[in-house]
Design a protein around this motif. Structure first.
Motif, PDB file in Angstrom:
ATOM      1  N   ILE A 262      57.867  15.634  57.715  1.00 35.44           N
ATOM      2  CA  ILE A 262      57.756  14.084  57.624  1.00 35.44           C
ATOM      3  C   ILE A 262      57.259  13.515  58.821  1.00 35.44           C
ATOM      4  O   ILE A 262      56.443  12.869  59.018  1.00 35.44           O
ATOM      5  CB  ILE A 262      59.027  13.601  57.039  1.00 35.44           C
ATOM      6  N   GLY A 263      57.954  13.528  60.091  1.00 35.76           N
ATOM      7  CA  GLY A 263      57.674  12.874  61.193  1.00 35.76           C
ATOM      8  C   GLY A 263      58.455  13.671  62.414  1.00 35.76           C
ATOM      9  O   GLY A 263      59.453  14.377  62.277  1.00 35.76           O
ATOM     10  N   VAL A 264      58.255  13.274  63.512  1.00 31.83           N
ATOM     11  CA  VAL A 264      59.161  13.312  64.841  1.00 31.83           C
ATOM     12  C   VAL A 264      59.137  12.215  65.797  1.00 31.83           C
ATOM     13  O   VAL A 264      58.305  11.554  66.008  1.00 31.83           O
ATOM     14  CB  VAL A 264      58.236  14.648  65.407  1.00 31.83           C
ATOM     15  N   GLU A 265      60.362  11.853  66.238  1.00 29.55           N
ATOM     16  CA  GLU A 265      60.744  10.972  67.230  1.00 29.55           C
ATOM     17  C   GLU A 265      61.181  11.452  68.489  1.00 29.55           C
ATOM     18  O   GLU A 265      62.163  12.300  68.365  1.00 29.55           O
ATOM     19  CB  GLU A 265      61.873  10.070  66.581  1.00 29.55           C
ATOM     20  N   THR A 266      60.506  11.077  69.541  1.00 32.24           N
ATOM     21  CA  THR A 266      60.709  11.646  70.965  1.00 32.24           C
ATOM     22  C   THR A 266      61.630  10.515  71.742  1.00 32.24           C
ATOM     23  O   THR A 266      61.209   9.444  71.520  1.00 32.24           O
ATOM     24  CB  THR A 266      59.322  11.834  71.519  1.00 32.24           C
ATOM     25  N   LYS A 267      62.648  10.956  72.273  1.00 28.29           N
ATOM     26  CA  LYS A 267      63.525  10.233  72.966  1.00 28.29           C
ATOM     27  C   LYS A 267      63.615  10.630  74.461  1.00 28.29           C
ATOM     28  O   LYS A 267      63.697  11.766  74.570  1.00 28.29           O
ATOM     29  CB  LYS A 267      64.863  10.061  72.452  1.00 28.29           C
ATOM     30  N   LEU A 268      63.503   9.692  75.583  1.00 26.30           N
ATOM     31  CA  LEU A 268      63.477  10.213  76.815  1.00 26.30           C
ATOM     32  C   LEU A 268      65.036  10.189  77.319  1.00 26.30           C
ATOM     33  O   LEU A 268      65.837   9.428  77.189  1.00 26.30           O
ATOM     34  CB  LEU A 268      62.726   9.374  77.902  1.00 26.30           C
ATOM     35  N   ILE A 269      65.411  11.649  77.780  1.00 30.14           N
ATOM     36  CA  ILE A 269      66.932  11.591  78.208  1.00 30.14           C
ATOM     37  C   ILE A 269      67.125  11.388  79.613  1.00 30.14           C
ATOM     38  O   ILE A 269      67.835  10.856  80.113  1.00 30.14           O
ATOM     39  CB  ILE A 269      67.431  13.208  77.560  1.00 30.14           C
ATOM     40  N   ASN A 270      66.199  12.151  80.376  1.00 30.58           N
ATOM     41  CA  ASN A 270      66.150  11.895  81.770  1.00 30.58           C
ATOM     42  C   ASN A 270      64.779  12.113  82.415  1.00 30.58           C
ATOM     43  O   ASN A 270      63.985  12.880  81.931  1.00 30.58           O
ATOM     44  CB  ASN A 270      66.968  13.134  82.280  1.00 30.58           C
ATOM     45  N   GLU A 271      64.251  11.007  82.918  1.00 31.37           N
ATOM     46  CA  GLU A 271      62.788  10.737  83.382  1.00 31.37           C
ATOM     47  C   GLU A 271      62.507  11.789  84.454  1.00 31.37           C
ATOM     48  O   GLU A 271      61.380  11.892  84.847  1.00 31.37           O
ATOM     49  CB  GLU A 271      62.599   9.330  83.721  1.00 31.37           C
ATOM     50  N   GLY A 272      63.555  12.425  84.983  1.00 33.29           N
ATOM     51  CA  GLY A 272      63.120  13.295  86.188  1.00 33.29           C
ATOM     52  C   GLY A 272      62.699  12.591  87.431  1.00 33.29           C
ATOM     53  O   GLY A 272      63.016  11.323  87.584  1.00 33.29           O
ATOM     54  N   TYR A 273      62.030  13.468  88.151  1.00 32.47           N
ATOM     55  CA  TYR A 273      61.576  12.783  89.343  1.00 32.47           C
ATOM     56  C   TYR A 273      60.247  11.862  89.185  1.00 32.47           C
ATOM     57  O   TYR A 273      59.384  12.567  88.595  1.00 32.47           O
ATOM     58  CB  TYR A 273      61.295  14.019  90.521  1.00 32.47           C
ATOM     59  N   MET A 274      60.309  10.784  89.906  1.00 32.79           N
ATOM     60  CA  MET A 274      59.122  10.166  89.771  1.00 32.79           C
ATOM     61  C   MET A 274      58.687   9.630  91.075  1.00 32.79           C
ATOM     62  O   MET A 274      59.406   9.208  91.990  1.00 32.79           O
ATOM     63  CB  MET A 274      59.507   8.623  88.936  1.00 32.79           C
ATOM     64  N   PRO A 275      57.428   9.933  91.519  1.00 32.27           N
ATOM     65  CA  PRO A 275      57.318   9.665  92.898  1.00 32.27           C
ATOM     66  C   PRO A 275      57.222   8.160  92.954  1.00 32.27           C
ATOM     67  O   PRO A 275      56.907   7.337  92.097  1.00 32.27           O
ATOM     68  CB  PRO A 275      55.668  10.182  93.108  1.00 32.27           C
TER      69      PRO A 275
END
Length: 364
Positions: free
Chosen positions: A230-243
């Protein structure tokens, strides 16, 4: 209780002074943050956006002076009521921002100490507790100087704050806390270390299995499910390193020229996030710097978020003969608090930044 009140008084007073100062150092940056809060989908107070800079200056000076009056014991009743009302408002605002994920950085300490909305809400809860202690124990808030001198201390401090605000508006922030400060090498600030932590996402896949919906969670892989997808929902758990710099570009004709331009030995960038909102007087003022740069064999370019039609008209109106490149408006606002402003680069390293009022100081 006397010692608890004493600690609360010093902690709250110093924090308010520090918070007010770092924002007073960059009132334009704080006004951008207020515009975010006033915007559609947050507080829906767009009619206040044109007054964001005036409100920003008033709020930060008021905040700084409240910290001062608390420390010296001036007008304790007015001070404690002001502190309580201010912290109640900002506690609500940070909770609203955090819960509904409206503004990702509250701007409480400007760019000096970035806080997430939930961190800011936690900070406000602590301040609320300490201010409540002060509010119900006014008898311990004694003046530390002669009462007759307190109003003159507040008056002198107000004049100093107003002068400082005027100075940074007419020039640039005295202390640059942003990623684009002088000495920054942009390519290095955009790079990722080899051991940089990658972003972590959670994927919630929805399937119709025998007439009922089922949700299967993975870290990215497609689940092996005997059902109709039917569909997929993406959720950010940890954005990781961001310069420190991650949204910078020099776009022209759909192509990014950042790698090429960062190799220039002498590069002068004329920055204006929105040409229609830039100060027209400033374009006349920078002409002498542009002439000097041209004689010194600088490559001169413009950087804006305005469209091609606006660029063409602007170049014609002001007789500008250099090319403009496109970048994200938020990134451009972060580079320099002047429109127009000048940024000097040598092989990708920022060697100088100038407000249009100071372009007579331009030198190689």
């Amino acid at each position: 209780m006397k010692y608890i009140v004493g600690f609360s008084r010093i902690f709250v007073g110093v924090l308010f002074i520090f918070s007010g100062f770092v924002k007073l150092n960059d009132p334009i940056g704080f006004s951008y943050k207020l515009e975010e809060y006033f915007g559609e989908g947050v507080l829906n107070l767009e009619f206040l956006a044109p007054y964001a800079l005036v409100l920003a200056i008033f709020i930060v000076i008021y905040e700084l002076l409240l910290g001062l009056t608390l420390l010296i014991g001036y007008a304790p009743k007015f001070t404690r009521w002001s502190l309580l009302l201010m912290i109640l408002f900002f506690t609500f605002l940070t909770f609203y921002s955090a819960y509904f994920n409206k503004v990702t950085d509250c701007g409480c300490f400007g760019d000096a100490i970035p806080l997430t909305p939930w961190q800011s809400f936690g900070k406000d809860i602590i301040l609320l507790i300490l201010i409540l202690i002060l509010f119900f124990n006014e008898k311990y808030l004694k003046p530390i100087f002669f009462k007759a001198s307190l109003k003159w201390i507040v008056f002198a401090s107000t004049i100093i704050c107003l002068y400082f605000a005027y100075h940074v508006l007419m020039h640039l922030p005295t202390i640059d806390f942003r990623a684009y400060k002088i000495g920054t090498n942009i390519p290095e600030a955009m790079s990722y270390p080899e051991d940089a932590q990658e972003a972590v996402y959670k994927y919630e896949w929805t399937f119709d299995v025998n007439g009922s919906k089922e949700i299967h969670v993975t870290n990215g892989s497609y689940p092996d499910v005997a059902g109709e997808f039917i569909g997929v929902e993406t959720k950010l758990i940890n954005e990781g390193y961001m310069p420190p710099i991650h949204d910078f570009s020099f776009i022209k004709n759909g192509e990014d020229y950042i790698e090429e331009l960062m190799q220039e030995d002498k590069l002068l960038v004329v920055v204006a996030y929105n040409l229609s909102k830039s100060e027209r007087e400033g374009w006349s003022e920078i002409k002498s710097a542009l002439q000097k740069a041209s004689k010194q064999n600088f490559k001169i370019i413009g950087l804006t978020a305005s469209g091609e039609d606006a660029i063409s008209k602007f170049k014609e109106d002001f007789n500008l003969d250099f090319d403009f490149y496109f970048a994200d408006e938020t990134a451009i606002k972060t580079i320099i608090r002047a429109s127009p402003g000048l940024v000097v680069l040598k092989n990708g390293t920022i060697t100088n930044k100038l407000h249009w009022n100071d372009t007579d100081e331009f030198q190689n």
